[in-house]
Design a protein around this motif. Structure first.
Motif, PDB file in Angstrom:
ATOM      1  N   SER A   3      -5.506 -15.141  -0.673  1.00 28.85           N
ATOM      2  CA  SER A   3      -4.578 -14.700  -1.016  1.00 28.85           C
ATOM      3  C   SER A   3      -3.784 -15.505  -1.280  1.00 28.85           C
ATOM      4  CB  SER A   3      -4.595 -13.809  -0.030  1.00 28.85           C
ATOM      5  OG  SER A   3      -3.976 -14.279   1.678  1.00 28.85           O
ATOM      6  N   PHE A   4      -1.967 -15.077  -1.732  1.00 34.05           N
ATOM      7  CA  PHE A   4      -0.911 -16.189  -1.592  1.00 34.05           C
ATOM      8  C   PHE A   4       0.083 -15.217  -1.287  1.00 34.05           C
ATOM      9  CE2 PHE A   4      -4.064 -18.032  -3.935  1.00 34.05           C
ATOM     10  CZ  PHE A   4      -3.706 -19.303  -4.075  1.00 34.05           C
ATOM     11  N   THR A   5       1.340 -15.513  -0.025  1.00 35.55           N
ATOM     12  CA  THR A   5       2.297 -15.237  -0.506  1.00 35.55           C
ATOM     13  C   THR A   5       3.044 -15.688  -1.284  1.00 35.55           C
ATOM     14  OG1 THR A   5       2.763 -17.252   1.204  1.00 35.55           O
ATOM     15  CG2 THR A   5       1.924 -15.096   2.204  1.00 35.55           C
ATOM     16  N   ARG A  13      12.663  -9.949   5.163  1.00 34.60           N
ATOM     17  CA  ARG A  13      11.584 -10.510   5.657  1.00 34.60           C
ATOM     18  C   ARG A  13      10.444  -8.969   5.946  1.00 34.60           C
ATOM     19  NH1 ARG A  13       8.259 -14.531   7.256  1.00 34.60           N
ATOM     20  NH2 ARG A  13      10.500 -15.839   7.240  1.00 34.60           N
ATOM     21  N   LEU A  14      11.223  -7.845   6.760  1.00 33.77           N
ATOM     22  CA  LEU A  14      10.136  -7.121   6.922  1.00 33.77           C
ATOM     23  C   LEU A  14      10.036  -6.477   5.425  1.00 33.77           C
ATOM     24  CD1 LEU A  14       9.772  -4.612   8.581  1.00 33.77           C
ATOM     25  CD2 LEU A  14      12.348  -3.174   7.842  1.00 33.77           C
ATOM     26  N   THR A  59       6.383  -7.760   4.000  1.00 29.35           N
ATOM     27  CA  THR A  59       5.671  -7.707   5.079  1.00 29.35           C
ATOM     28  C   THR A  59       3.935  -7.068   4.144  1.00 29.35           C
ATOM     29  OG1 THR A  59       6.107  -5.723   6.419  1.00 29.35           O
ATOM     30  CG2 THR A  59       5.914  -8.195   7.511  1.00 29.35           C
ATOM     31  N   GLN A  63       2.267  -8.567   1.575  1.00 29.10           N
ATOM     32  CA  GLN A  63       1.094  -9.463   2.498  1.00 29.10           C
ATOM     33  C   GLN A  63       0.180  -8.616   3.033  1.00 29.10           C
ATOM     34  OE1 GLN A  63       3.673 -12.330   4.939  1.00 29.10           O
ATOM     35  NE2 GLN A  63       5.568 -12.664   3.937  1.00 29.10           N
ATOM     36  N   VAL A  64      -0.457  -7.014   3.049  1.00 28.88           N
ATOM     37  CA  VAL A  64      -1.025  -6.014   3.935  1.00 28.88           C
ATOM     38  C   VAL A  64      -2.072  -6.231   2.654  1.00 28.88           C
ATOM     39  CG1 VAL A  64      -1.898  -4.351   4.591  1.00 28.88           C
ATOM     40  CG2 VAL A  64       0.337  -5.115   6.049  1.00 28.88           C
ATOM     41  N   MET A 100       1.007  -1.048   0.094  1.00 29.31           N
ATOM     42  CA  MET A 100       0.160   0.382  -0.331  1.00 29.31           C
ATOM     43  C   MET A 100       0.970   1.145   0.130  1.00 29.31           C
ATOM     44  SD  MET A 100      -3.072  -1.035   3.153  1.00 29.31           S
ATOM     45  CE  MET A 100      -3.801   0.152   2.863  1.00 29.31           C
ATOM     46  N   ALA A 139      -8.320  -9.629  -0.920  1.00 35.62           N
ATOM     47  CA  ALA A 139      -9.088 -10.818  -1.327  1.00 35.62           C
ATOM     48  C   ALA A 139      -9.986 -10.668   0.055  1.00 35.62           C
ATOM     49  CB  ALA A 139      -8.175 -11.353  -0.293  1.00 35.62           C
ATOM     50  N   THR A 198      -4.340  -9.400   1.761  1.00 37.51           N
ATOM     51  CA  THR A 198      -4.831 -10.038   2.256  1.00 37.51           C
ATOM     52  C   THR A 198      -6.389  -9.058   2.506  1.00 37.51           C
ATOM     53  OG1 THR A 198      -4.141  -8.785   4.194  1.00 37.51           O
ATOM     54  CG2 THR A 198      -3.748 -11.788   4.167  1.00 37.51           C
ATOM     55  N   LEU A 199      -5.736  -8.045   2.561  1.00 38.48           N
ATOM     56  CA  LEU A 199      -7.542  -7.046   2.381  1.00 38.48           C
ATOM     57  C   LEU A 199      -7.964  -6.967   1.409  1.00 38.48           C
ATOM     58  CD1 LEU A 199      -5.413  -3.709   3.883  1.00 38.48           C
ATOM     59  CD2 LEU A 199      -7.165  -4.959   4.913  1.00 38.48           C
TER      60      LEU A 199
END
Lengths: 425, 425
Positions: free
Chosen positions: B94-96, B68-69, B72, B75-76, B43, B82, B79-80
């Motif tokens: 959703s898929f990482t 890794r940081l 994320t 990933q936010v 976003m 979806a 999911t939003l």
């Protein structure tokens, strides 16, 4: 030289400055010769913000997506903490719930830990690293991310401590231990050196918010020693463990909880099966009923009262609306201004007369008891919420819990917090 | 009925409102009978914010933790998105990068995709779901998260389209396609219906910012059709594919780039091996040298000039300071006020005289050429940055690219953007 798990909550990692403080703290533990594993929550209000974003898009977000979303919060804080440790010249490595080997069942949002594989963490620890583990999350059998529910990071910490066979699970927060009552309410409350798992469970369940009940349950089941202590000082806090070293007092502490509300269903026909109908309907609608009180029957009808979390009010009302006709009750009323005050102590088992003394004390102080519930080691009374503090104080005094010193409540400024934190190093 | 991959960038998912728009758009594609897979970036400014947090804690954050940081963020947003799709009654999952089966090498921060397993996505698509994939990330052979570098979401989209054998990879952005020049600079620029991969690569590499070069390279290698189109309207954008349907013009477009700077090393002994020393030292210090110009030698010494991204200035200066003594050069100077203007067109191959015409046009317009570089399908000149717009415009006209209509530049207000977006539905 011990292996210790150190858990830091969201407030402790709310900003880069705070994360630096946590890094310093962990390094100090490492320098003292210990093997160190950290467990962290999401930064400050991150989880709330993510929940807010989801709510803006879907009134009822899919659980799998929600868990994946929320799990990012801890993944941010864990990587930042690892970076902060590395910046100070120590080795660190972060682990998601998946990488930390925390297997759960598939109940999204409230997953239960079923297994802990800690090979990867031990490998890092054996290489001299500080391992940093994301709290609150695990992975289910499908490989999907699950979360353990609010406050689940405490449970992660205890589970990791168990999996690693750690010497102690230190849970850092902004309070310096477990008190005999909330010191803001009872200024003569004492910090307890040790509390048994049983007493801690009753205290947590009765409103003392220091530790998550699930974490304490897990610790009791697997015999993990918890050390609840301040994130701001090096002073010893409270140890929660199976057998306290000292003789226990009759009452360990007085907890209070103003988050519950009381429903009373009036004019219920006094027939078998009615209570069962009411409480199975409530359970079916996810209302967490706490206390149940059925008053003496008069003229063929009776009143049934129960308490539940205020958060369940809407669901409880819906349920009652639906079944009122079926159970032929007259009406129901809700009282939101109640407080539950609980006396907790394993010592109660062998000391009769606690109830009598409590009722007498409350009576002398003109505090009306609206409902009573008991367990072998707890006595709870419901009182008018306006009388909460008075009830806690008079019981605290009556059961000999008062300390000689008086707790001074004070809102700390940002500078004072920083000063406190620095002093703690 | 086709299988389409739709990629939305950070601006398109910057707020819950924008995410709703993307959800509507995807559902419209689904309703039109297509199988739909979405790829999203983080976003808005999320990635920058995470980079800022890391920088506050560690000047040189460990690459594994950094990846890794940053991962994320997507990933936010995934999911939003979806959740937003599900809220409208359509199924989404959703898929990482890991779950989407995007395997990369272990080069953190700039990982290269080595394999794409798309079984899980196809399974979801075959169940009628809209699959939502996190852009920018993959997983290496150790199971650690990697990121593909800035703008890597375009590459993810193309890779997923390839892995699924999709009919087209639609890349949505705030521009409605590829233009013959930046319309803000050359108001008579035309939107191109089609561009070849080769031309697109040269345009991207020369400053036209619509698409990530790596994504276009990947698309060319695996023959994935890209459709660059507006997130705000249903109008067709520009197709990037191997063989344009129409006869190509000599020049496809004029790109410009003001992000480079020019170094000139003066008084370099005119001996073999000196240039090799300079450029291998620069490469060793991660300076991305673009153009190289060696002027005619006078009196035994020569001048060497090169251009590189402005972002590499510090490293380039460090390198030159270090080697100046070794190569016995007199001094070096830096010119930050330059622009590279590039004419691109596969048609150049079979049309001699492009360079002559370009130089004549620039001369007539009193634009001084500071350096020149060429490829079989590109001619780039470096000019004073103050003359960028004049250079682009006169070349655009000279090579017959002007359209009849004039582009009107206009900063859209938030309301206008919203209106545009709604119209697009």
């Amino acid at each position: 030289m011990a292996l210790i798990v150190c858990k830091f909550g969201g407030t402790s990692v709310a900003s880069p400055e705070r994360i630096q403080m946590v890094a310093k703290r962990l390094i100090a533990r490492k320098q003292a010769g210990h093997d160190v594993v950290a467990v962290v929550s999401a930064m400050g209000k991150t989880t709330d913000e993510l929940v807010g974003l989801a709510a803006a898009l879907n009134d009822n977000p899919p659980a799998r997506e929600m868990d994946r979303l929320l799990s990012t919060g801890e993944q941010v804080s864990m990587t930042l903490l690892a970076m902060a440790i590395e910046a100070r010249g120590y080795k660190a490595m972060s682990f998601t719930g998946r990488q930390a080997g925390i297997e759960t069942d598939g109940t999204h949002a409230k997953a239960k830990i079923v297994k802990v594989h800690n090979e990867r963490i031990m490998e890092a620890v054996n290489k001299g690293m500080i391992a940093v583990v994301a709290g609150f999350q695990g992975i289910d059998a499908n490989g999907d991310i699950t979360t353990l529910g609010r406050g689940g990071s405490d449970t992660t910490a205890v589970a990791v401590a168990w999996g690693l066979n750690a010497d102690v699970c230190e849970i850092y927060s902004d309070v310096d231990g477990v008190y005999s009552a909330d010191p803001r309410v009872a200024p003569r409350a004492r910090k307890l050196d040790q509390v048994s798992y049983e007493d801690m469970l009753e205290l947590s369940g009765s409103g003392a918010g220091v530790l998550q009940m699930r974490a304490v349950e897990f610790a009791r089941k697997w015999n993990v020693v918890i050390h609840s202590r301040s994130a701001f000082s090096d002073a010893e806090g409270t140890y929660i463990k199976e057998e306290p070293d000292m003789e226990e007092a009759v009452i360990t502490g007085i907890a209070h909880d103003t988050s519950e509300i009381k429903f009373t269903i009036r004019g219920v026909p006094d027939m078998t099966g009615v209570a069962a109908k009411v409480f199975s309907a409530l359970a079916g609608n996810m209302v967490s009923v706490d206390m149940i009180i059925q008053n003496t029957s008069e003229s063929g009808t009776t009143d049934i009262s129960f308490t539940c979390p205020g958060a369940d009010e809407k669901r409880a009302r819906e349920t009652l609306e639906r079944i009122m006709g079926d159970i032929q009750a007259r009406e129901y009323v809700v009282d939101e201004d109640i407080a539950k005050v609980s006396m907790v102590g394993t010592g109660m088992k062998s000391s009769p007369g606690v109830a009598a003394k409590a009722f007498q004390t409350l009576g002398e102080n003109k505090i009306n008891i609206l409902a009573i519930s008991t367990s072998p080691i707890r006595l709870s009374v419901v009182v008018d919420s306006a009388q909460t503090n008075a009830a806690v104080r008079c019981l605290h005094t009556a059961f000999g819990l008062d300390s000689d010193s008086v707790f001074e409540e004070k809102q700390l400024s940002a500078e004072e917090v920083a000063a406190k934190m620095n002093k703690g190093r």
